[in-house]
Write a protein that holds these residues in place. Structure first.
Motif, PDB file in Angstrom:
ATOM      1  N   ARG A  66       0.818  -1.215   0.000  1.00 35.68           N
ATOM      2  CA  ARG A  66       0.000   0.000   0.000  1.00 35.68           C
ATOM      3  C   ARG A  66       0.855   1.269   0.000  1.00 35.68           C
ATOM      4  O   ARG A  66       0.570   2.248   0.687  1.00 35.68           O
ATOM      5  N   GLY A  67       1.941   1.207  -0.796  1.00 35.82           N
ATOM      6  CA  GLY A  67       2.785   2.371  -0.979  1.00 35.82           C
ATOM      7  C   GLY A  67       3.748   2.662   0.150  1.00 35.82           C
ATOM      8  O   GLY A  67       4.453   3.678   0.111  1.00 35.82           O
ATOM      9  N   ASN A  68       3.820   1.783   1.138  1.00 34.41           N
ATOM     10  CA  ASN A  68       4.694   2.006   2.290  1.00 34.41           C
ATOM     11  C   ASN A  68       5.998   1.240   2.081  1.00 34.41           C
ATOM     12  O   ASN A  68       6.033   0.011   2.175  1.00 34.41           O
ATOM     13  N   PHE A  69       7.101   1.980   1.815  1.00 40.21           N
ATOM     14  CA  PHE A  69       8.368   1.305   1.533  1.00 40.21           C
ATOM     15  C   PHE A  69       8.876   0.520   2.729  1.00 40.21           C
ATOM     16  O   PHE A  69       9.443  -0.570   2.567  1.00 40.21           O
ATOM     17  N   ASP A  70       8.720   1.057   3.934  1.00 43.08           N
ATOM     18  CA  ASP A  70       9.198   0.334   5.121  1.00 43.08           C
ATOM     19  C   ASP A  70       8.503  -1.014   5.259  1.00 43.08           C
ATOM     20  O   ASP A  70       9.129  -2.016   5.623  1.00 43.08           O
ATOM     21  N   ARG A  71       7.204  -1.034   4.950  1.00 42.39           N
ATOM     22  CA  ARG A  71       6.470  -2.293   5.021  1.00 42.39           C
ATOM     23  C   ARG A  71       6.984  -3.272   3.957  1.00 42.39           C
ATOM     24  O   ARG A  71       7.188  -4.460   4.228  1.00 42.39           O
ATOM     25  N   LEU A  72       7.219  -2.742   2.759  1.00 41.65           N
ATOM     26  CA  LEU A  72       7.774  -3.575   1.689  1.00 41.65           C
ATOM     27  C   LEU A  72       9.134  -4.130   2.089  1.00 41.65           C
ATOM     28  O   LEU A  72       9.395  -5.336   1.930  1.00 41.65           O
ATOM     29  N   ALA A  73      10.014  -3.273   2.598  1.00 40.70           N
ATOM     30  CA  ALA A  73      11.367  -3.694   2.949  1.00 40.70           C
ATOM     31  C   ALA A  73      11.342  -4.774   4.026  1.00 40.70           C
ATOM     32  O   ALA A  73      12.110  -5.738   3.971  1.00 40.70           O
ATOM     33  N   ASP A  74      10.467  -4.619   5.017  1.00 38.67           N
ATOM     34  CA  ASP A  74      10.382  -5.609   6.093  1.00 38.67           C
ATOM     35  C   ASP A  74       9.886  -6.947   5.563  1.00 38.67           C
ATOM     36  O   ASP A  74      10.451  -7.998   5.876  1.00 38.67           O
ATOM     37  N   ARG A  75       8.839  -6.907   4.750  1.00 43.71           N
ATOM     38  CA  ARG A  75       8.319  -8.154   4.185  1.00 43.71           C
ATOM     39  C   ARG A  75       9.361  -8.854   3.317  1.00 43.71           C
ATOM     40  O   ARG A  75       9.546 -10.076   3.403  1.00 43.71           O
ATOM     41  N   ALA A  76      10.042  -8.078   2.478  1.00 39.65           N
ATOM     42  CA  ALA A  76      11.036  -8.665   1.580  1.00 39.65           C
ATOM     43  C   ALA A  76      12.209  -9.238   2.367  1.00 39.65           C
ATOM     44  O   ALA A  76      12.696 -10.338   2.060  1.00 39.65           O
ATOM     45  N   ALA A  77      12.680  -8.514   3.381  1.00 43.24           N
ATOM     46  CA  ALA A  77      13.818  -8.996   4.163  1.00 43.24           C
ATOM     47  C   ALA A  77      13.482 -10.311   4.868  1.00 43.24           C
ATOM     48  O   ALA A  77      14.294 -11.245   4.882  1.00 43.24           O
ATOM     49  N   ARG A  78      12.291 -10.385   5.433  1.00 41.72           N
ATOM     50  CA  ARG A  78      11.904 -11.607   6.143  1.00 41.72           C
ATOM     51  C   ARG A  78      11.711 -12.782   5.182  1.00 41.72           C
ATOM     52  O   ARG A  78      12.140 -13.914   5.469  1.00 41.72           O
ATOM     53  N   ALA A  79      11.091 -12.514   4.041  1.00 42.11           N
ATOM     54  CA  ALA A  79      10.865 -13.584   3.069  1.00 42.11           C
ATOM     55  C   ALA A  79      12.184 -14.073   2.475  1.00 42.11           C
ATOM     56  O   ALA A  79      12.415 -15.288   2.356  1.00 42.11           O
ATOM     57  N   ASP A  80      13.060 -13.135   2.118  1.00 44.78           N
ATOM     58  CA  ASP A  80      14.330 -13.524   1.507  1.00 44.78           C
ATOM     59  C   ASP A  80      15.239 -14.214   2.508  1.00 44.78           C
ATOM     60  O   ASP A  80      15.962 -15.157   2.166  1.00 44.78           O
ATOM     61  N   ALA A  81      15.214 -13.750   3.765  1.00 52.35           N
ATOM     62  CA  ALA A  81      16.030 -14.397   4.791  1.00 52.35           C
ATOM     63  C   ALA A  81      15.579 -15.828   5.035  1.00 52.35           C
ATOM     64  O   ALA A  81      16.394 -16.703   5.361  1.00 52.35           O
ATOM     65  N   ALA A  82      14.289 -16.074   4.885  1.00 54.24           N
ATOM     66  CA  ALA A  82      13.752 -17.412   5.111  1.00 54.24           C
ATOM     67  C   ALA A  82      14.090 -18.367   3.973  1.00 54.24           C
ATOM     68  O   ALA A  82      14.282 -19.567   4.196  1.00 54.24           O
ATOM     69  N   ARG A  83      14.168 -17.849   2.755  1.00 52.55           N
ATOM     70  CA  ARG A  83      14.359 -18.744   1.608  1.00 52.55           C
ATOM     71  C   ARG A  83      15.805 -18.860   1.142  1.00 52.55           C
ATOM     72  O   ARG A  83      16.167 -19.809   0.446  1.00 52.55           O
ATOM     73  N   MET A  84      16.664 -17.901   1.514  1.00 58.28           N
ATOM     74  CA  MET A  84      18.046 -17.899   1.043  1.00 58.28           C
ATOM     75  C   MET A  84      18.987 -18.413   2.131  1.00 58.28           C
ATOM     76  O   MET A  84      18.835 -18.081   3.310  1.00 58.28           O
TER      77      MET A  84
END
Length: 209
Positions: A66-84
């Protein structure tokens, strides 16, 4: 510094971060950092996110957030940390030392260096690493600091004068809060530091635990 010199500093910073991460055991990858709510894995994932994210993926993520970069960054960091794996996260940083990414809306390559230095310190300071960031990088990063970045991090420095002990840097007026330049940078970024790194009457306000 000109752009060529700043990009060389960025490459050196990323190479040093990758080397540091490569030396960690798996338990240390799960240790907390100064970046609230993120372990070493999430910070490493965030550091390498710009190199691994296409523009379409970024736009889809921004819509979902919803246009919130901090929310995007947090979601991406958690997802990428889990899969990589940790090795993959190291490689994503090590293989992109010369990547030309610059933060949107920032101050060019100086902002890219700031991003790498700040998040590198989120990891190294939290883990008790004592090797300092070279002072030429610190001068550039502190020089690129703006009121906009202070407002972004929401740090209240009214009545406080930051005074570096290792280079000529002073910010604000009032009671002196002193420390190494890299520690004062973390104060400016809203981080709570480990005990003993800051000095002066206001130190407790910016010290964890």
């Amino acid at each position: 510094m000109n752009d060529t010199e700043v990009r060389a500093a960025i490459a050196a910073q990323r190479a040093e971060t990758a080397e540091f991460l490569a030396g960690l055991d798996e338990a240390m990858w799960d240790a907390p950092t100064l970046c609230a709510g993120w372990r070493v894995r999430e910070v490493a994932a965030h550091l390498s996110m710009p190199f691994r994210t296409s523009l379409p993926r970024f736009l889809v993520g921004m819509i979902a957030a919803r246009g919130n970069f901090d929310r995007l960054a947090d979601r991406a960091a958690r997802a990428d940390a889990a899969r990589m794996s940790s090795d993959a996260l190291v490689a994503a940083i090590r293989d992109n030392t010369a990547h030309p990414w610059k933060p949107p809306g920032g101050s060019g390559y100086a902002s890219a260096l700031s991003h790498d230095v700040i998040h590198g310190l989120d990891i190294t300071v939290a883990l008790g690493h004592t090797e300092p960031v070279p002072l030429d990088r610190m001068r550039l990063v502190l020089g690129a600091n703006t009121q906009r970045s202070l407002d972004y991090f929401g740090v209240d420095l009214d009545g406080i004068a930051l005074q570096a002990t290792d280079l000529d840097f002073r910010h604000g007026e009032g009671e002196v809060l002193s420390g190494a330049a890299q520690d004062l940078l973390l104060v400016l970024c809203g981080r709570a530091l480990p005990p003993g790194r800051l000095h002066g009457a206001p130190a407790a306000r910016f010290t964890s635990g």
